[in-house]
Design a protein around this motif. Structure first.
Motif, PDB file in Angstrom:
ATOM      1  N   ALA A 158     -12.073 -14.175  13.334  1.00 27.56           N
ATOM      2  CA  ALA A 158     -11.830 -13.188  12.279  1.00 27.56           C
ATOM      3  C   ALA A 158     -10.335 -13.148  11.961  1.00 27.56           C
ATOM      4  O   ALA A 158      -9.505 -12.980  12.847  1.00 27.56           O
ATOM      5  CB  ALA A 158     -12.302 -11.809  12.717  1.00 27.56           C
ATOM      6  N   HIS A 159     -10.000 -13.345  10.718  1.00 24.23           N
ATOM      7  CA  HIS A 159      -8.622 -13.249  10.258  1.00 24.23           C
ATOM      8  C   HIS A 159      -8.442 -11.918   9.540  1.00 24.23           C
ATOM      9  O   HIS A 159      -9.339 -11.453   8.837  1.00 24.23           O
ATOM     10  CB  HIS A 159      -8.278 -14.410   9.315  1.00 24.23           C
ATOM     11  CG  HIS A 159      -8.068 -15.698  10.029  1.00 24.23           C
ATOM     12  ND1 HIS A 159      -9.097 -16.474  10.502  1.00 24.23           N
ATOM     13  CD2 HIS A 159      -6.928 -16.341  10.361  1.00 24.23           C
ATOM     14  CE1 HIS A 159      -8.613 -17.539  11.091  1.00 24.23           C
ATOM     15  NE2 HIS A 159      -7.291 -17.491  11.021  1.00 24.23           N
ATOM     16  N   PHE A 160      -7.270 -11.329   9.708  1.00 22.07           N
ATOM     17  CA  PHE A 160      -6.976 -10.042   9.097  1.00 22.07           C
ATOM     18  C   PHE A 160      -5.895 -10.203   8.041  1.00 22.07           C
ATOM     19  O   PHE A 160      -4.970 -11.002   8.196  1.00 22.07           O
ATOM     20  CB  PHE A 160      -6.506  -9.040  10.159  1.00 22.07           C
ATOM     21  CG  PHE A 160      -7.542  -8.783  11.222  1.00 22.07           C
ATOM     22  CD1 PHE A 160      -8.574  -7.890  10.995  1.00 22.07           C
ATOM     23  CD2 PHE A 160      -7.493  -9.449  12.436  1.00 22.07           C
ATOM     24  CE1 PHE A 160      -9.537  -7.656  11.968  1.00 22.07           C
ATOM     25  CE2 PHE A 160      -8.444  -9.226  13.416  1.00 22.07           C
ATOM     26  CZ  PHE A 160      -9.473  -8.331  13.175  1.00 22.07           C
ATOM     27  N   SER A 161      -5.996  -9.419   6.993  1.00 19.59           N
ATOM     28  CA  SER A 161      -4.964  -9.398   5.962  1.00 19.59           C
ATOM     29  C   SER A 161      -3.857  -8.434   6.390  1.00 19.59           C
ATOM     30  O   SER A 161      -4.030  -7.652   7.333  1.00 19.59           O
ATOM     31  CB  SER A 161      -5.554  -8.942   4.628  1.00 19.59           C
ATOM     32  OG  SER A 161      -5.925  -7.568   4.713  1.00 19.59           O
ATOM     33  N   ASP A 221      -5.361  -5.021   6.139  1.00 20.57           N
ATOM     34  CA  ASP A 221      -6.199  -4.700   7.306  1.00 20.57           C
ATOM     35  C   ASP A 221      -5.320  -4.284   8.485  1.00 20.57           C
ATOM     36  O   ASP A 221      -5.593  -3.299   9.172  1.00 20.57           O
ATOM     37  CB  ASP A 221      -7.028  -5.915   7.755  1.00 20.57           C
ATOM     38  CG  ASP A 221      -8.049  -6.381   6.744  1.00 20.57           C
ATOM     39  OD1 ASP A 221      -8.503  -5.576   5.906  1.00 20.57           O
ATOM     40  OD2 ASP A 221      -8.408  -7.586   6.800  1.00 20.57           O
ATOM     41  N   TYR A 222      -4.285  -5.063   8.711  1.00 27.50           N
ATOM     42  CA  TYR A 222      -3.378  -4.821   9.834  1.00 27.50           C
ATOM     43  C   TYR A 222      -2.710  -3.453   9.691  1.00 27.50           C
ATOM     44  O   TYR A 222      -2.654  -2.677  10.655  1.00 27.50           O
ATOM     45  CB  TYR A 222      -2.354  -5.956   9.868  1.00 27.50           C
ATOM     46  CG  TYR A 222      -1.390  -5.940  11.022  1.00 27.50           C
ATOM     47  CD1 TYR A 222      -1.829  -6.089  12.340  1.00 27.50           C
ATOM     48  CD2 TYR A 222      -0.013  -5.827  10.805  1.00 27.50           C
ATOM     49  CE1 TYR A 222      -0.934  -6.115  13.405  1.00 27.50           C
ATOM     50  CE2 TYR A 222       0.887  -5.856  11.853  1.00 27.50           C
ATOM     51  CZ  TYR A 222       0.422  -5.992  13.150  1.00 27.50           C
ATOM     52  OH  TYR A 222       1.319  -6.022  14.199  1.00 27.50           O
ATOM     53  N   GLN A 256      -3.855  -0.900   8.050  1.00 26.27           N
ATOM     54  CA  GLN A 256      -4.883   0.125   8.256  1.00 26.27           C
ATOM     55  C   GLN A 256      -5.136   0.349   9.743  1.00 26.27           C
ATOM     56  O   GLN A 256      -5.315   1.489  10.180  1.00 26.27           O
ATOM     57  CB  GLN A 256      -6.178  -0.258   7.542  1.00 26.27           C
ATOM     58  CG  GLN A 256      -6.099  -0.119   6.034  1.00 26.27           C
ATOM     59  CD  GLN A 256      -7.365  -0.608   5.342  1.00 26.27           C
ATOM     60  OE1 GLN A 256      -8.323  -1.030   5.966  1.00 26.27           O
ATOM     61  NE2 GLN A 256      -7.351  -0.555   4.012  1.00 26.27           N
ATOM     62  N   MET A 257      -5.157  -0.728  10.525  1.00 32.95           N
ATOM     63  CA  MET A 257      -5.346  -0.589  11.978  1.00 32.95           C
ATOM     64  C   MET A 257      -4.188   0.183  12.609  1.00 32.95           C
ATOM     65  O   MET A 257      -4.387   1.023  13.481  1.00 32.95           O
ATOM     66  CB  MET A 257      -5.482  -1.963  12.632  1.00 32.95           C
ATOM     67  CG  MET A 257      -6.813  -2.618  12.391  1.00 32.95           C
ATOM     68  SD  MET A 257      -6.954  -4.146  13.332  1.00 32.95           S
ATOM     69  CE  MET A 257      -6.742  -5.345  12.027  1.00 32.95           C
ATOM     70  N   LEU A 296       1.151  -9.728  13.697  1.00 36.86           N
ATOM     71  CA  LEU A 296       0.170 -10.485  12.925  1.00 36.86           C
ATOM     72  C   LEU A 296       0.779 -11.836  12.548  1.00 36.86           C
ATOM     73  O   LEU A 296       1.822 -11.885  11.890  1.00 36.86           O
ATOM     74  CB  LEU A 296      -0.216  -9.708  11.661  1.00 36.86           C
ATOM     75  CG  LEU A 296      -1.308 -10.317  10.792  1.00 36.86           C
ATOM     76  CD1 LEU A 296      -2.662 -10.244  11.494  1.00 36.86           C
ATOM     77  CD2 LEU A 296      -1.369  -9.595   9.445  1.00 36.86           C
ATOM     78  N   GLY A 314      -2.797 -14.189  10.048  1.00 38.67           N
ATOM     79  CA  GLY A 314      -4.047 -13.432  10.044  1.00 38.67           C
ATOM     80  C   GLY A 314      -4.612 -13.125  11.413  1.00 38.67           C
ATOM     81  O   GLY A 314      -5.655 -12.474  11.520  1.00 38.67           O
ATOM     82  N   ILE A 316      -4.013 -11.450  15.318  1.00 40.58           N
ATOM     83  CA  ILE A 316      -3.197 -10.472  16.035  1.00 40.58           C
ATOM     84  C   ILE A 316      -2.868 -11.040  17.417  1.00 40.58           C
ATOM     85  O   ILE A 316      -3.762 -11.350  18.194  1.00 40.58           O
ATOM     86  CB  ILE A 316      -3.930  -9.119  16.138  1.00 40.58           C
ATOM     87  CG1 ILE A 316      -4.174  -8.561  14.734  1.00 40.58           C
ATOM     88  CG2 ILE A 316      -3.110  -8.146  16.995  1.00 40.58           C
ATOM     89  CD1 ILE A 316      -5.033  -7.330  14.686  1.00 40.58           C
ATOM     90  N   ASN A 372       0.735 -13.666   4.930  1.00 43.18           N
ATOM     91  CA  ASN A 372      -0.409 -13.284   5.753  1.00 43.18           C
ATOM     92  C   ASN A 372       0.009 -13.099   7.209  1.00 43.18           C
ATOM     93  O   ASN A 372      -0.766 -13.317   8.133  1.00 43.18           O
ATOM     94  CB  ASN A 372      -1.556 -14.312   5.643  1.00 43.18           C
ATOM     95  CG  ASN A 372      -1.185 -15.658   6.218  1.00 43.18           C
ATOM     96  OD1 ASN A 372      -0.012 -15.982   6.373  1.00 43.18           O
ATOM     97  ND2 ASN A 372      -2.178 -16.449   6.543  1.00 43.18           N
TER      98      ASN A 372
END
Length: 186
Positions: free
Chosen positions: A9-12, A15-16, A18-19, A32, A35, A37, A78
């Motif tokens: 799973a890659h995160f934008s 997304d990062y 928001q976490m 990050l 993408g 962590i 990213n």
């Protein structure tokens, strides 16, 4: 026989963020990269000491011309790494609204002992892809400075290693000279 492949799973950046805002990562030191962590290892005493030596020298030598940031995020396409030292363009006040972007960065530095492999491979490719003009890696164990310049695609076209008896001038500050011994002085 059934074979399966696992997807990562890659995160934008969104997304990062928001976490982070939700507190999911509040108890962890992470960054990050492409993408993904990654955990940040604890800084050893040598790492901290040599980073401070270099940061203080750069602050003194570029006073009024640049801003020296230590262990703070930068925002890339990213990735949101937390380099040990970043020298972004002035004015400093612009970073109230956002972390420095690649076009803001004059010099980026990682101090490496346990992260040397990641800093000279994964991070180097990311920084080159983002067109960051100059990237330094302070090799704590080897007591040398590795300098990358001339980014193109996903790599730097120039790599120079400086020993403790040499000096260097950052591209953005040709009149500034730093003795490598200053970085590793006790």
């Amino acid at each position: 026989m059934i074979t399966t492949t696992q997807e990562i799973a890659h995160f934008s950046i969104e997304d990062y963020h928001q976490m982070i805002a939700a507190g999911i990562l509040s108890e962890r030191r992470v960054e990050l990269l492409d993408g993904l962590i990654w955990e940040l290892p604890a800084e050893g005493t040598e790492h901290t000491y040599f980073e401070e030596n270099l940061a203080k020298s750069l602050e003194r030598l570029t006073e009024g011309r640049a801003y020296v940031r230590e262990n703070k995020p930068i925002t890339l396409s990213n990735s949101e790494p937390e380099p040990d030292i970043v020298i972004p363009k002035l004015p400093r006040s612009q970073y109230l609204e956002h972390h420095p972007f690649p076009t803001d960065i004059l010099l980026l530095i990682e101090v490496s002992k346990s992260t040397l492999e990641r800093d000279t491979s994964v991070k180097k490719r990311i920084y080159a892809r983002e067109n960051i003009p100059e990237y330094w890696v302070v090799d704590v164990a080897g007591r040398k400075l590795i300098v990358y310049r001339s980014p193109a695609l996903e790599d730097y076209q120039q790599k120079i290693e400086f020993s403790s008896i040499e000096t260097i001038s950052p591209l953005a500050f040709a009149d500034v000279e730093i003795a490598i011994t200053q970085i590793f002085s006790i």
